[in-house]
Design an enzyme around this catalytic site. Sequence first.
Site, PDB file in Angstrom:
ATOM      1  N   ASP A   9       0.860  -1.186   0.000  1.00 30.69           N
ATOM      2  CA  ASP A   9       0.000   0.000   0.000  1.00 30.69           C
ATOM      3  C   ASP A   9       0.891   1.230   0.000  1.00 30.69           C
ATOM      4  O   ASP A   9       1.864   1.297   0.759  1.00 30.69           O
ATOM      5  CB  ASP A   9      -0.925  -0.024   1.232  1.00 30.69           C
ATOM      6  CG  ASP A   9      -2.050   1.000   1.122  1.00 30.69           C
ATOM      7  OD1 ASP A   9      -1.749   2.199   0.923  1.00 30.69           O
ATOM      8  OD2 ASP A   9      -3.216   0.605   1.241  1.00 30.69           O
ATOM      9  N   GLU A  55     -12.265   3.592  -1.251  1.00 30.37           N
ATOM     10  CA  GLU A  55     -11.492   4.529  -2.079  1.00 30.37           C
ATOM     11  C   GLU A  55     -11.283   3.976  -3.487  1.00 30.37           C
ATOM     12  O   GLU A  55     -11.459   4.703  -4.461  1.00 30.37           O
ATOM     13  CB  GLU A  55     -10.141   4.781  -1.389  1.00 30.37           C
ATOM     14  CG  GLU A  55      -9.275   5.807  -2.073  1.00 30.37           C
ATOM     15  CD  GLU A  55      -7.878   5.876  -1.436  1.00 30.37           C
ATOM     16  OE1 GLU A  55      -7.754   5.726  -0.196  1.00 30.37           O
ATOM     17  OE2 GLU A  55      -6.909   6.057  -2.193  1.00 30.37           O
ATOM     18  N   HIS A  82     -10.114  -5.646  -2.870  1.00 27.67           N
ATOM     19  CA  HIS A  82      -8.782  -5.834  -2.296  1.00 27.67           C
ATOM     20  C   HIS A  82      -8.874  -6.118  -0.810  1.00 27.67           C
ATOM     21  O   HIS A  82      -9.791  -5.684  -0.132  1.00 27.67           O
ATOM     22  CB  HIS A  82      -7.880  -4.622  -2.548  1.00 27.67           C
ATOM     23  CG  HIS A  82      -8.460  -3.310  -2.105  1.00 27.67           C
ATOM     24  ND1 HIS A  82      -9.377  -2.628  -2.860  1.00 27.67           N
ATOM     25  CD2 HIS A  82      -8.253  -2.566  -0.991  1.00 27.67           C
ATOM     26  CE1 HIS A  82      -9.715  -1.510  -2.233  1.00 27.67           C
ATOM     27  NE2 HIS A  82      -9.056  -1.447  -1.095  1.00 27.67           N
ATOM     28  N   HIS A  88      -6.682  -5.736   2.717  1.00 29.40           N
ATOM     29  CA  HIS A  88      -5.527  -5.114   3.377  1.00 29.40           C
ATOM     30  C   HIS A  88      -4.914  -6.135   4.335  1.00 29.40           C
ATOM     31  O   HIS A  88      -5.632  -6.717   5.165  1.00 29.40           O
ATOM     32  CB  HIS A  88      -5.956  -3.914   4.227  1.00 29.40           C
ATOM     33  CG  HIS A  88      -6.487  -2.738   3.457  1.00 29.40           C
ATOM     34  ND1 HIS A  88      -5.727  -1.628   3.183  1.00 29.40           N
ATOM     35  CD2 HIS A  88      -7.705  -2.489   2.921  1.00 29.40           C
ATOM     36  CE1 HIS A  88      -6.448  -0.747   2.518  1.00 29.40           C
ATOM     37  NE2 HIS A  88      -7.666  -1.238   2.354  1.00 29.40           N
TER      38      HIS A  88
END
Length: 135
Positions: A29, A88, A93, A95
């Site tokens: 990230d 966002e 996805h 994390h």
Amino acid sequence: MASIFTKIVQGEIPSYKIAENELCYAFLDINPLAKGHTLVIPKKEMDYLFDVEDELYKELFAFAKGVALAIETVIPCKRIGIAVLGLEVPHAHIHLVPINSIYDIDFKQPKLEFSEEEFKEIAGSIREVYESENQ
Ligand code: 5GP
């Protein structure tokens, strides 16, 4: 229009790659909560994680497990926390965040900043472990 993560998979936008297979891709990230904060995505673009078809969903989580184990080998932490937001970037996805306490995975916390060299070093160390364990 292709999502920013599709552009990353296609190499149009650079990323600090951790691992990839035929279906999935993992990279650091760019605004990390912790050193080693990694995003794991299906290469196939789909906004919402829970719209991902079952086979690919299972593959994504199995792939994420291998990535998480590599991260925790390199980054000192109690464990790897997992979060799914997707507020966002409209490309599913996961994390993966190295954590020592609940505060380490609080997305309201200020993000860390690393130089390009530091990002490269972090990604390279995790990638090396991943490749030695998974190939
Ligand atoms: P979410 O969609 O889960 O709310 O947040 C998207 C995450 O993607 C954020 O943590 C943000 O830092 C990360 N991100 C957004 N754009 C990029 C990018 O171009 N490269 C990388 N490596 N990460 C990004």
